[in-house]
Design a protein around this motif. Sequence first.
Motif, PDB file in Angstrom:
ATOM      1  N   UNK A 198       1.019  -1.113  -0.039  1.00  0.00           N
ATOM      2  CA  UNK A 198      -0.138   0.071  -0.074  1.00  0.00           C
ATOM      3  C   UNK A 198       1.032   1.172  -0.036  1.00  0.00           C
ATOM      4  N   UNK A 199       0.680   2.259  -0.870  1.00  0.00           N
ATOM      5  CA  UNK A 199       1.364   3.386  -0.861  1.00  0.00           C
ATOM      6  C   UNK A 199       0.609   4.306  -0.668  1.00  0.00           C
ATOM      7  N   UNK A 230       3.841   1.149   2.591  1.00  0.00           N
ATOM      8  CA  UNK A 230       3.533   0.746   4.252  1.00  0.00           C
ATOM      9  C   UNK A 230       3.978  -0.748   3.882  1.00  0.00           C
ATOM     10  N   UNK A 231       4.902  -1.011   5.178  1.00  0.00           N
ATOM     11  CA  UNK A 231       5.310  -2.315   5.264  1.00  0.00           C
ATOM     12  C   UNK A 231       4.658  -3.063   6.432  1.00  0.00           C
ATOM     13  N   UNK A 232       4.082  -2.271   7.117  1.00  0.00           N
ATOM     14  CA  UNK A 232       3.117  -2.772   8.228  1.00  0.00           C
ATOM     15  C   UNK A 232       2.077  -2.104   8.645  1.00  0.00           C
ATOM     16  N   UNK A 259      -1.498 -11.002   5.159  1.00  0.00           N
ATOM     17  CA  UNK A 259      -2.595 -10.103   5.236  1.00  0.00           C
ATOM     18  C   UNK A 259      -2.863  -9.481   3.711  1.00  0.00           C
ATOM     19  N   UNK A 260      -3.546  -8.168   3.900  1.00  0.00           N
ATOM     20  CA  UNK A 260      -3.837  -7.567   2.754  1.00  0.00           C
ATOM     21  C   UNK A 260      -3.510  -5.992   3.011  1.00  0.00           C
ATOM     22  N   UNK A 299      -5.103  -5.189   7.603  1.00  0.00           N
ATOM     23  CA  UNK A 299      -4.036  -5.776   8.492  1.00  0.00           C
ATOM     24  C   UNK A 299      -3.025  -6.435   7.382  1.00  0.00           C
ATOM     25  N   UNK A 300      -1.656  -6.194   7.643  1.00  0.00           N
ATOM     26  CA  UNK A 300      -0.558  -6.609   6.804  1.00  0.00           C
ATOM     27  C   UNK A 300       0.697  -6.309   7.368  1.00  0.00           C
ATOM     28  N   UNK A 301       1.697  -7.334   6.779  1.00  0.00           N
ATOM     29  CA  UNK A 301       2.853  -7.328   6.886  1.00  0.00           C
ATOM     30  C   UNK A 301       3.515  -7.707   5.737  1.00  0.00           C
TER      31      UNK A 301
END
Length: 117
Positions: free
Chosen positions: A19-20, A30-32, A53-54, A58-60
């Motif tokens: 995600x940018x 975004x990295x987390x 995640x997505x 929620x995402x890593x």
Amino acid sequence: MKNGTYTLWLNDTTPFKVHCEHGASTSYTMILRRQNGSLSFYRPFLEYLGGFGHPQYEYWAGLNAIYHLTYIGNTILTINMQDWHGNNRSVRYSHFSVSPRPYYYLNIHGFQGGCPR
């Protein structure tokens, strides 16, 4: 550019999504992302290598992806935090990188910002 999910490539055959966020003078990858705890981050190490995640929720991003995003240098780590009462804090490191496998050492320096202890 618009804010949203983009596909990047580690090499010719390995895509990954991030995600940018784009502003007037800077862009963030975004990295987390932790928003509400709906996704468990209690996972085996192998999942931390590839990510989970997505990117819009929620995402890593994954250690391998973060290595590829940071290995050329000139990267800044910004950590934005919000508590359950809506209070926001932000810190920044002027240099951020992750070494290649098998160890993925974190290298950060140049702290700026303030967080209460």
